[in-house]
Write an enzyme that holds these catalytic residues in place. Structure first.
Site: not given
Lengths: 214, 251
Positions: B11, B130
């Site tokens: 990330d 997600d």
């Protein structure tokens, strides 16, 4: 100097970076005059065959490339879509003419049902991932790379009806025998991405740059 | 056939690798190029970079990050996070990314998947989902970094997304993410049984055995993890050795 042909459809930066990493002088260009100074050429490619065919035809790069390869005998490496371009035609979303350096045509892999270790599964398409490269002694660097190494594939179409004499390595994907490295005279193609296949891929690129037709 | 892939995820915020738990509580963990090299040396099969910067400036930084990584690391790179236009996709792909992953923008504008697949091929287009379990047992797709429930059924969206041209599904279980209790096998199987493209399991991996479990149960084609690898709790090599011992084909 290796000329990386920029026709707007390839991961040029990765191919150029791999060449730089291997100390192979290379330039990226779409200009035939500039590319004409190169003693080897790489045709990368990501995307659809039809788009590539159109660009190569409209820019004149296709005709120029045929002349470089056939008349001037410049060694050429086609990668992924660039390898598919080496064949006579493709049936990706229509029917398109290829460069015709190699016998064969490009067709779609289907998500067919097949048995894998006693389980029936549906073949994922595209083929995305690392598959085993089955090499033989006809592969010039056989013995200098790991035996049956893994290389990175990322494609939905594959060459069919190829001439067995041109095949130097293949991968098995479900029921499909995927021609992975083809070679004929001064033309070479890799269906997988040598610039993304770790040390094995780099060695293959290095071999093309330093030894193929040299 | 293909090997199962082990994919460290980085990330990235403002050019640095960071790690959050349950999508919040972010900490910096290092330089993307250094971490990418480390994972390449450990024989990672691929790297995923998720740009969690919300600003335009940060996105520009991401193109530089990809470019620098691609100069030194010769395995596939996937970039996602905040991608909403064909121009951004082109920028990333021409700077060394091999695949891009679409999440919120694809939910808002599903046609973006088709446009990207037509321009660059399905094999470059990853649909990131997600998913969070609902009281009725279904899973909903969340967008905006897990903040907004779209109400869309995750299984239906996976099917629709692949029909539109996505060549791969990056499936994050929001319930499992950060828990270290193992991948969400129910969710992975539910999606994998319905699509014909590779599925990358993400979220929840906490120990060596979790990788073998997701593959032995045929719940995914690839497994993604972040903090386990960043903090050297496990190396990719450890995971692969364990998988080999258990008869799972790896590179």
């Amino acid at each position: 100097m290796i000329g990386i042909i920029d026709y707007g459809m390839g991961n040029l930066h990765s191919v150029a970076s791999a060449c730089a990493y291997l100390n192979l002088p290379a330039l990226i260009s779409s200009d035939p005059n500039e590319l004409a100074q190169c003693d080897k050429l790489i045709l990368p490619g990501v995307g659809a065959f039809g788009d590539m065919e159109k660009i190569l035809r409209e820019t004149g790069l296709g005709t120029w490339l045929k002349n470089q390869v056939r008349t001037n005998k410049i060694p050429l490496l086609g990668i992924c879509l660039g390898m598919q371009a080496l064949f006579e035609k493709s049936y990706e979303f229509g029917e398109y003419e290829g460069l015709g350096f190699l016998e064969g045509e490009v067709t779609c892999m289907e998500p067919v049902r097949f048995h894998d270790q006693e389980k029936e599964i549906v073949l994922p398409v595209p083929q995305i991932g690392w598959n085993k490269l089955h090499t033989s002694t006809s592969f010039p660097i056989y013995g200098t790379i790991e035996a049956d190494p893994y290389v990175y594939f990322d494609h939905s179409y594959l060459a069919a009806k190829w001439n067995p004499a041109d095949l130097v390595a293949y991968a098995q994907y479900g029921p499909y025998t995927v021609p992975a490295v083809v070679m004929k005279e001064n033309v070479m193609g890799c269906q997988f991405h040598p610039e993304k296949s770790g040390v094995t891929g780099l060695r293959i690129l290095e071999w093309f740059g330093k030894e193929f037709c040299s | 056939m293909l090997t199962k892939r082990i994919i460290p995820c980085l990330d990235v915020r403002d050019g640095k690798v960071v790690k959050g738990v349950h999508f919040v509580g972010i900490q910096e963990v290092g330089d993307p190029v250094e971490l990418a090299k480390k994972y390449n040396d450990q024989r990672a099969d691929e790297l995923v970079f998720l740009d969690i910067t919300a600003t335009w400036q940060g996105r520009k930084t991401m193109v530089d990050v990809v470019r620098k990584v691609a100069e030194q690391v010769f395995i596939p790179l996937t970039v996602g996070g905040g991608i909403s236009s064909i121009e951004q996709i082109r920028d990333l792909l021409s700077n060394g990314a091999d695949k891009i992953s679409l999440n919120s923008a694809a939910l808002d504008n599903p046609d973006l998947i088709t446009q990207a697949a037509k321009a660059y091929g399905s094999s470059c287009v990853v649909l990131a989902i997600d998913a969070k379990r609902m009281p009725d047992g279904s899973w909903h797709c969340f967008k905006a970094g897990g903040r907004v429930d779209t109400g869309k059924d995750a299984i239906e969206w996976a099917k629709e997304g692949t029909r539109l041209g996505a060549g791969e599904i990056l499936l994050t279980s929001m319930d499992a993410d950060g828990t270290k209790q193992g991948f969400d096998l129910d969710l992975c199987k539910a999606i994998k049984n319905e699509v014909h493209v590779p599925v990358i399991a993400s979220g929840g991996c906490g120990k060596l055995e979790d990788f073998a479990e997701v593959f032995e149960q045929d719940a995914a084609d690839a497994a993604l993890a972040a903090s386990l690898f960043h903090y050297d709790e496990l190396s990719v090599m450890d995971v692969k050795e364990d998988l080999k011992k258990k008869g799972v084909e790896v590179r």
